[in-house]
Design a protein around this motif. Sequence first.
Motif, PDB file in Angstrom:
ATOM      1  N   PHE A   1       0.814  -1.215   0.000  1.00 37.23           N
ATOM      2  CA  PHE A   1       0.000   0.000   0.000  1.00 37.23           C
ATOM      3  C   PHE A   1       0.848   1.266   0.000  1.00 37.23           C
ATOM      4  O   PHE A   1       0.500   2.247  -0.664  1.00 37.23           O
ATOM      5  CB  PHE A   1      -0.913   0.037   1.229  1.00 37.23           C
ATOM      6  CG  PHE A   1      -2.010  -0.981   1.206  1.00 37.23           C
ATOM      7  CD1 PHE A   1      -2.722  -1.249   0.049  1.00 37.23           C
ATOM      8  CD2 PHE A   1      -2.342  -1.682   2.355  1.00 37.23           C
ATOM      9  CE1 PHE A   1      -3.732  -2.191   0.030  1.00 37.23           C
ATOM     10  CE2 PHE A   1      -3.358  -2.627   2.356  1.00 37.23           C
ATOM     11  CZ  PHE A   1      -4.052  -2.892   1.184  1.00 37.23           C
ATOM     12  N   ALA A   2       1.948   1.267   0.769  1.00 35.07           N
ATOM     13  CA  ALA A   2       2.680   2.511   0.993  1.00 35.07           C
ATOM     14  C   ALA A   2       4.158   2.456   0.662  1.00 35.07           C
ATOM     15  O   ALA A   2       4.846   3.475   0.769  1.00 35.07           O
ATOM     16  CB  ALA A   2       2.503   2.942   2.458  1.00 35.07           C
ATOM     17  N   GLY A   3       4.695   1.294   0.283  1.00 38.83           N
ATOM     18  CA  GLY A   3       6.093   1.217  -0.095  1.00 38.83           C
ATOM     19  C   GLY A   3       7.044   1.483   1.068  1.00 38.83           C
ATOM     20  O   GLY A   3       6.679   1.346   2.241  1.00 38.83           O
TER      21      GLY A   3
ATOM     22  N   GLY B   1      -4.171   7.817  -7.132  1.00 38.25           N
ATOM     23  CA  GLY B   1      -5.485   7.204  -6.949  1.00 38.25           C
ATOM     24  C   GLY B   1      -6.082   7.437  -5.575  1.00 38.25           C
ATOM     25  O   GLY B   1      -7.273   7.189  -5.372  1.00 38.25           O
ATOM     26  N   HIS B   2      -5.267   7.891  -4.615  1.00 39.56           N
ATOM     27  CA  HIS B   2      -5.792   8.186  -3.287  1.00 39.56           C
ATOM     28  C   HIS B   2      -6.264   9.632  -3.235  1.00 39.56           C
ATOM     29  O   HIS B   2      -5.558  10.539  -3.706  1.00 39.56           O
ATOM     30  CB  HIS B   2      -4.720   7.973  -2.215  1.00 39.56           C
ATOM     31  CG  HIS B   2      -4.431   6.532  -1.936  1.00 39.56           C
ATOM     32  ND1 HIS B   2      -5.199   5.773  -1.075  1.00 39.56           N
ATOM     33  CD2 HIS B   2      -3.466   5.709  -2.403  1.00 39.56           C
ATOM     34  CE1 HIS B   2      -4.702   4.540  -1.031  1.00 39.56           C
ATOM     35  NE2 HIS B   2      -3.659   4.475  -1.825  1.00 39.56           N
ATOM     36  N   PRO B   3      -7.444   9.881  -2.664  1.00 40.52           N
ATOM     37  CA  PRO B   3      -7.934  11.264  -2.570  1.00 40.52           C
ATOM     38  C   PRO B   3      -6.949  12.181  -1.852  1.00 40.52           C
ATOM     39  O   PRO B   3      -6.863  13.363  -2.178  1.00 40.52           O
ATOM     40  CB  PRO B   3      -9.239  11.114  -1.772  1.00 40.52           C
ATOM     41  CG  PRO B   3      -9.661   9.697  -2.011  1.00 40.52           C
ATOM     42  CD  PRO B   3      -8.395   8.915  -2.127  1.00 40.52           C
TER      43      PRO B   3
ATOM     44  N   PHE C   1      -0.323  10.514   1.449  1.00 36.36           N
ATOM     45  CA  PHE C   1      -0.767  10.453   2.850  1.00 36.36           C
ATOM     46  C   PHE C   1      -1.891   9.434   2.996  1.00 36.36           C
ATOM     47  O   PHE C   1      -1.973   8.709   3.998  1.00 36.36           O
ATOM     48  CB  PHE C   1      -1.230  11.833   3.330  1.00 36.36           C
ATOM     49  CG  PHE C   1      -1.691  11.845   4.761  1.00 36.36           C
ATOM     50  CD1 PHE C   1      -0.793  11.681   5.804  1.00 36.36           C
ATOM     51  CD2 PHE C   1      -3.041  12.016   5.073  1.00 36.36           C
ATOM     52  CE1 PHE C   1      -1.211  11.689   7.121  1.00 36.36           C
ATOM     53  CE2 PHE C   1      -3.472  12.031   6.389  1.00 36.36           C
ATOM     54  CZ  PHE C   1      -2.554  11.865   7.419  1.00 36.36           C
ATOM     55  N   GLY C   2      -2.761   9.372   2.003  1.00 33.94           N
ATOM     56  CA  GLY C   2      -3.825   8.370   2.014  1.00 33.94           C
ATOM     57  C   GLY C   2      -3.271   6.957   1.966  1.00 33.94           C
ATOM     58  O   GLY C   2      -3.778   6.048   2.628  1.00 33.94           O
ATOM     59  N   ALA C   3      -2.181   6.751   1.194  1.00 37.85           N
ATOM     60  CA  ALA C   3      -1.538   5.439   1.138  1.00 37.85           C
ATOM     61  C   ALA C   3      -0.943   5.073   2.488  1.00 37.85           C
ATOM     62  O   ALA C   3      -1.004   3.917   2.919  1.00 37.85           O
ATOM     63  CB  ALA C   3      -0.459   5.439   0.059  1.00 37.85           C
TER      64      ALA C   3
END
Length: 534
Positions: free
Chosen positions: A61-63, A234-236, A240-242
Amino acid sequence: MATAEAPLGAHKTGDSGELAGFGYKQELDRSLGKFSSFAAGFSYISILTGVTALFGLAYSFAGPGVWWTWPVIVGGQALVALCFMEMAAQYPIAGSVYQWGKQISGKFASWMTGWIYIVGAIVTITAVAIDWQVVLPQITGSGTGKPFFEFIGSATDAGTTITKHGAENALLLGGILICITTAINMLGVKLMSRINNVGVASELVGSTILVILFLFHLHHGPQVIVHNLGLGKGHPWGYFGALLVGSIVSAYVMYGFDTAGTLAEETNDPRRNAPPAIIRAVAAAFTIGGLVILFAILSSKNLSDKNIGLLGLPYVMKQAFGNTTGDVFLVDCAIAIFVCCLAVQTATIRMIFSMARDGKLPGGAAVARVSGRRKVPIIPALVTGVLAIAVAAINVGNQSAFAAITSVAIILFYLCYLGVTGPMLMHRLRGTCPPLNPGKYFSMGRLGLPVNIAAVTFQVLVVINLAWPRVAIYNGFGAQHWYLKWAAVLFVGAVIIIGLIYYFTVQVNKPDQVLEEHRAGPLPVPAPAGDAFP
């Protein structure tokens, strides 16, 4: 930060007297020392369990930047731990958050806190047990042919729960583990603590060596933890969303530190030993976990390798150290998962026992009965084992079940922890919290209010984040269904509604008293009410 210095040898009789001051007679086997108290909390947190199970998911999700969620989550939970340290010193009673809530928030709120804890803990037992699927099949999965521990499916299912056969094998391995921990818990706390102590020592030594070996296999510098690999698209809220989604690994690891308080009636001098055991467990987990996650990232040959997200830490270890050394660490991870499951079930049993002897659960007298020789509640052990296996069986057909079960377990624990920190904060804001006698018991003193405010704020934010209806967590694989996406909200809501129905139809008019067979006789030592929350 001070705790009482009991006279040498006096605590062995004084502990039972203090327990009688709260209305309970000594029934459980009081035999745990400082290390066993610390080990119970640490094994519940279990770095190698949580990181092994969810590192891959969080990384996908966030690497590399997922590391930053670790200090944030641990820092927030450390604030909660400080609040719990005050409670553990004031109320050394089996049942931790239920008993603490009972003392400071009243009958209804404490019952709901205990109820949510029980459900969350049973779900956690399931989540931890199926972690064996992430580890055991990969121990022999690097050679040709079918891995030894992949009893169902093929080599392509090894180490994963998102395939049909992988999920079925996870149920089988998890069921075996739960049966083993249930049997051990039925044999008494002495055996449990000895096994747990050995397991914790193995995890501490193994994770330390793991960190050292990673240092000799670094492929990147620390600057890579600010790389996002483009995962914010793709995160709103962008990257930060990731990170919010990736924080699941940190949130999953960092709870359960109240276990030292849960085992208070089996700990020698719990007022002195339980509070520091709580914060030591958090501190050890923070240090070791942060280093393992960091160096695992830096040791990855290709940060964009999809297998890191699919197979997680086991894959990274084998890539760095080779199959043989990697297998040794996977065995250590399997031991860590075993003692973690054991500790979670132990704490759950004590919570059920604590509520049952207060008449707060169906069949309270039978459920709270303690076996004469082993001094352990037998029925709660059986109930938790059966229900944990049932949770896994119900979800075996759902390929997103693992992440969903994990997230729901975390949410329930954060909610029941709020059942303690919330009332504590209300007392502080109203000025109805008298000084906690810092010369005798642990107290935060003037820092109590700001720490308490920060703890509650943090807990609320984490609950909102984890319960958010994300497809990636709750319905990332298989057919899309709206009820899977909203699984956390629906499940938590159902737990609360069922609890409300039971309480207001059965419990509301019951007297708030200990069952006679568990009630203490004449009190030789009065409860220290002057130093407690009203």
